[in-house]
Each structure stands twice: as structure tokens, then as C-alpha cells.
Write an enzyme that holds these catalytic residues in place. Structure first.
Site, PDB file in Angstrom:
ATOM      1  N   HIS A 280      21.603   8.741  37.229  1.00 31.91           N
ATOM      2  CA  HIS A 280      22.674   9.255  36.336  1.00 31.91           C
ATOM      3  C   HIS A 280      23.942   8.402  36.432  1.00 31.91           C
ATOM      4  O   HIS A 280      25.038   8.905  36.222  1.00 31.91           O
ATOM      5  CB  HIS A 280      23.030  10.710  36.659  1.00 31.91           C
ATOM      6  CG  HIS A 280      21.850  11.608  36.849  1.00 31.91           C
ATOM      7  ND1 HIS A 280      21.262  12.295  35.821  1.00 31.91           N
ATOM      8  CD2 HIS A 280      21.120  11.896  37.960  1.00 31.91           C
ATOM      9  CE1 HIS A 280      20.230  12.992  36.291  1.00 31.91           C
ATOM     10  NE2 HIS A 280      20.118  12.751  37.578  1.00 31.91           N
TER      11      HIS A 280
ATOM     12  N   SER B  65      38.861 -14.732  26.353  1.00 29.44           N
ATOM     13  CA  SER B  65      39.458 -14.016  25.232  1.00 29.44           C
ATOM     14  C   SER B  65      40.511 -14.910  24.600  1.00 29.44           C
ATOM     15  O   SER B  65      41.211 -15.650  25.303  1.00 29.44           O
ATOM     16  CB  SER B  65      40.097 -12.724  25.739  1.00 29.44           C
ATOM     17  OG  SER B  65      41.092 -12.297  24.848  1.00 29.44           O
TER      18      SER B  65
ATOM     19  N   LYS C 181      40.994 -12.618  30.909  1.00 28.90           N
ATOM     20  CA  LYS C 181      39.647 -12.102  30.710  1.00 28.90           C
ATOM     21  C   LYS C 181      38.535 -13.129  30.848  1.00 28.90           C
ATOM     22  O   LYS C 181      38.668 -14.277  30.470  1.00 28.90           O
ATOM     23  CB  LYS C 181      39.526 -11.442  29.321  1.00 28.90           C
ATOM     24  CG  LYS C 181      40.418 -10.266  29.227  1.00 28.90           C
ATOM     25  CD  LYS C 181      39.899  -9.012  28.623  1.00 28.90           C
ATOM     26  CE  LYS C 181      38.504  -8.721  28.422  1.00 28.90           C
ATOM     27  NZ  LYS C 181      38.292  -8.207  27.065  1.00 28.90           N
TER      28      LYS C 181
ATOM     29  N   GLU D 173      26.004  -9.248  26.671  1.00 32.70           N
ATOM     30  CA  GLU D 173      26.248  -8.383  25.507  1.00 32.70           C
ATOM     31  C   GLU D 173      25.430  -8.831  24.303  1.00 32.70           C
ATOM     32  O   GLU D 173      24.911  -8.016  23.540  1.00 32.70           O
ATOM     33  CB  GLU D 173      27.737  -8.388  25.150  1.00 32.70           C
ATOM     34  CG  GLU D 173      28.598  -7.653  26.172  1.00 32.70           C
ATOM     35  CD  GLU D 173      30.075  -7.893  25.952  1.00 32.70           C
ATOM     36  OE1 GLU D 173      30.555  -7.667  24.831  1.00 32.70           O
ATOM     37  OE2 GLU D 173      30.752  -8.337  26.899  1.00 32.70           O
TER      38      GLU D 173
END
Ligand code: ARG
Length: 438
Positions: free
Chosen positions: A154, A275, A281, A288
Site C-alpha cells: 500500500h 527544467s 530540478k 516518465e
């Protein structure tokens, strides 16, 4: 440029011509088309359907075409209906009348079925090789970073595992994927060449010869099935979907782990991006993208399944729609496997962060309950006692193993000095997961 003008009085509308043409995508099959044609001509010579001299002329013409295409001298473009028309027309321009004999005892229906089988078999083997590389990468990154980490259910910290064990879970998944592809190759390994349009031919051809020449186990049993079977594309697309699902799950973990919140891994600069606005970043774009592309590969599977579901025997033009989706799905799967291997090989694993997470997660609570059971308490009661201890620890920002024996005895007088060794993370691993380590 058409192969079938004979029975038509009027010319085709430009709209229809563009709609019908598959050259812009089936040019991918040029190698298989030419190789298949060479095997076909060899068979025509062997069966005395064309003479040896004619066969030699056609074969050298085809070989020359292949060289021209591969060297970039001949571009696959123009107003040809498909790759088959392109090859045949260019052969005729090159060697003249003899070239017109190439299509004896063959139809584009068995030709395209052959090209797709040859192509998908070749590509499926490429997937197997790349999966093997991924399997190696998983094993190596696991072995080189055999550190304690939290195991989750979980997405809540549950019990102690090791980074190696976590990587080997994916190793098991991709091992099954490899077996699935090898099995699919074995099932599809039959040659449709010689089925012709749907019902064979009046010529005395030799399908065993072409099957052997092209490296298939045997020719297909049934002509109607041979020209209209696309099961192997569906099966491979389904295997690719499962591979992508596994890659996507691993990507999701990589995305979580590389966040500051987890900080379990650091991706290499090679496989991350920055970024344009936030200088601090470093984004896990590779992972992704794999996660995102998974949707498209599933879509390709749905498309081919749906295309095939209402088609009566034998060949129907709907089947031309098998190509774009399949080419997309195989290329996407191949590049995703390669990128995943690259990410794994170059990432750094943060031993300390993982251990801190283990400590903060009460990951020895289950073992602490087992300890009380060993001392005679019923498991349900032990579960409650340890639950109370966890609440106390949370309130006081302390780990179970940091409680004094005196404090532990306030919860149960079954606790003794040996508790600390019993709930030591390394020891819990030795008792549990290490029994399962390969
Ligand atoms: N471009 C066609 C396809 O991909 C080739 C087969 C054409 N056969 C035919 N009878 N029109 O399916």
C-alpha cells in the site's frame, strides 16, 4: 504505378490512391520483401517454373536493388501502392521483361504475410536480446547495492527487504517476458509463402523448400489461414504490453525513489533532464516517458485485436492496418527496454537514505511480535502489544530497538535481553528474505 491496371477502364481517384497506399509505412519491410522474393525465385528455378538463366537474372536484379536501397542510392518513395509494387516495378525497370516473371505462383497476400512474419520474428529476437541485457543490468545493480531497504505494501513501509531482492523481483518478471516471446516465436515459426491468394496455385511449387530457405520450421498447414493469420502480431503485441507494464511499474518506483521525499537513488545526468525555469530540478523524464508510452503500446494491441475481430476468411484489406501499430509497438518497446537498462546501469543507490527509512518505519514490528509469540504469547495478543509500543514510539520519536528493556517490560514482561538481537534488521533479513535470495 500499379500492378493491376488490366481490367480497369478509368483511372483511380487521387484520393483513393493515397488512401490505399501503404508504401509510407510498409517500406520498413523492404529487406524481408526482397529476401522473400529471392527464396521464391530459387524455388521457381528448382521446380522448373522459370529457367536457371531467368532465375539468376532476377536474383541478381533483386540483390542489386537491395544494395541500392541500403546504400541510400534508391529511395523508397513515389506513387507505388506498396513495398511489393515498389520492388517489382524497380526490378522490371532494372532487368526488363524477365522481371515480370517474379510474381509467378505468388500473390501479394502470401507475400505480405511472409514479410510480416519474417520481420516480426527478427524483431522479436531483438527484443529477447535486449531483455537479456536488461536482466543483466537488474542483477548487477542489485548485487552492487545489496543494502537494506524498506519493503512496501500500500506504499506504506512494511518489512525490511534488500535493494537486491527488490531488483530481483523485476528480474523474475522480465524472465517470464523473455519466455513468453520465445514461445510466441516458436508458435509463429511457419512459412505462409506458397499459399498464394488464398487457395494455392496450379503450378507444382515446393513450399517446404521456401520454408527451409527462409529459416522457418515448416510451411503453414492451411492456405486460407496462412494468408489471413495475424495471431502472431496480436500475441507479440500482447507480450510487448506486458513488458511495458513491467517497465512502467519499475519506472514508477524510479520516479518515486529519485524524489527528495524518498532520496533512495540518484539518476545519472545521461538519463535525466532539467527544467527550463527551475534551476534546481533534475527530472526523471526517461522513466516518465516509459510510463507514458505504455499507454500507446496497449492502444496498439487494442487496435489490432479490434481490426481482426470481424474479418471473414481469407485476406481482406483491413489487414493492411496491422502494420503501423505493430511497428510502433515494437520500436517503442525496444527503445524503452534499452533506456531502462541505461538508467539502471548509471544510477547511484543511496544506502543511508534507505536505512533511515527502515528505522523510521518500524520495519521490525512484525518480528517483535514474532518474538513474543516465541515466548509463549498468542500472535493476536502480540500484535496488539507491539501496536501499543509503536504508538508510544511514534509519540516519543524513537525506534523500537531504542527502547530500554525496562520500558519494553512495561508493555509485556516476556521481553528479555535477547529482543535486541532478534529485531536487529540484519537478523530479520537473515530469517526472512535471505531464505528467498537467489
Ligand atoms: N499492402 C497490403 C497489405 O499490407 C499488401 C497486400 C495487398 N493484397 C491485396 N490483395 N490487395 O495488406
Amino acid at each position: 504505378m500499379k500492378l493491376w491496371g488490366g481490367r480497369f477502364k478509368d483511372s483511380e481517384s487521387k484520393l483513393m490512391e493515397d488512401f490505399n497506399s501503404s508504401l509510407r509505412f510498409d517500406k520498413t519491410l523492404y529487406f524481408e520483401d526482397i529476401t522473400g522474393s529471392i527464396a521464391h525465385v530459387k524455388m521457381l528455378v528448382k521446380c522448373k517454373i522459370v529457367t536457371k538463366a531467368e532465375g539468376d537474372e532476377i536474383i541478381s536484379g533483386l540483390k542489386a536493388l537491395l544494395l541500392e536501397v541500403e546504400s541510400g542510392k534508391l529511395l523508397i518513395e513515389g506513387d507505388f501502392e506498396d513495398i511489393h509494387s515498389f520492388v517489382e516495378s524497380n526490378l522490371i525497370s532494372k532487368i526488363g521483361e524477365t522481371g515480370k516473371k517474379l510474381h509467378t505462383a505468388r500473390s501479394r497476400n502470401d507475400q505480405v504475410a511472409l514479410d510480416m512474419r519474417l520481420y516480426s520474428k527478427k524483431k522479436a529476437n531483438e527484443v529477447v536480446t535486449n531483455l537479456e541485457e536488461l536482466l543483466m543490468a537488474l542483477k548487477t545493480v542489485g548485487e552492487e547495492n545489496n543494502y537494506i531497504m524498506p519493503g512496501y505494501t500500500h506504499l506504506q513501509r512494511a518489512q525490511v527487504v534488500t535493494f537486491k531482492h527488490h531488483m530481483l523481483a523485476y528480474h523474475s518478471m522480465f524472465t517470464r517476458d523473455k519466455a513468453r516471446i520465445i514461445n510466441a516465436i516458436d508458435i509463429m515459426d511457419e512459412s505462409p509463402l506458397g499459399c498464394c491468394a488464398l487457395a494455392g496455385t496450379t503450378y507444382d511449387t515446393d513450399r517446404d523448400f521456401t520454408a527451409k530457405e527462409l529459416g522457418f520450421k515448416k510451411p503453414v498447414d492451411n492456405f486460407l489461414d496462412g494468408v489471413s493469420d495475424r495471431d502472431y502480431l496480436i500475441e507479440l503485441s500482447s507480450d510487448f504490453s506486458i513488458i511495458m507494464m513491467h517497465l512502467s511499474r519499475l519506472s514508477e518506483e524510479i520516479i518515486l525513489w529519485s524524489s527528495k521525499e524518498f532520496d533512495f537513488i540518484r539518476l545519472s545526468d545521461e538519463f535525466s533532464t532539467g527544467s527550463s525555469i527551475m534551476p534546481q530540478k533534475k527530472n526523471p523524464d526517461a522513466a516518465e516517458l516509459i510510463r507514458g508510452k505504455t499507454g500507446r503500446v496497449y492502444g496498439d494491441l487494442m487496435a489490432i485485436l479490434t481490426t481482426m475481430k470481424g474479418i471473414p476468411l481469407a485476406y481482406n484489406k483491413d489487414m493492411q492496418e496491422d502494420k503501423e501499430g505493430f511497428f510502433d509497438s515494437i520500436e517503442t518497446t525496444l527503445s524503452s527496454i534499452k533506456v531502462m537498462s541505461g538508467m539502471l546501469k548509471t544510477m547511484k543507490v543511496n544506502k543511508e537514505s534507505m536505512f533511515n527509512s527502515v528505522k523510521k518505519g518500524f520495519l521490525n514490528a512484525t518480528e517483535a511480535a514474532d518474538y513474543l509469540v516465541n515466548k509463549g504469547m498468542a500472535f493476536r495478543n502480540a500484535h496488539r502489544v507491539i501496536g501499543e509500543i509503536v504508538i508510544y514510539c511514534e509519540d516519543n520519536n524513537i525506534a523500537i530497538e531504542e527502547l530500554s528493556l525496562e520500558k519494553l517490560k512495561m508493555f509485556s514482561d516476556l521481553f528479555d535481553d535477547d529482543i535486541y538481537e532478534f529485531i536487529d534488521y540484519e537478523n530479520t533479513l537473515n530469517k526472512g528474505i535471505k531464505n528467498n535470495m537467489k
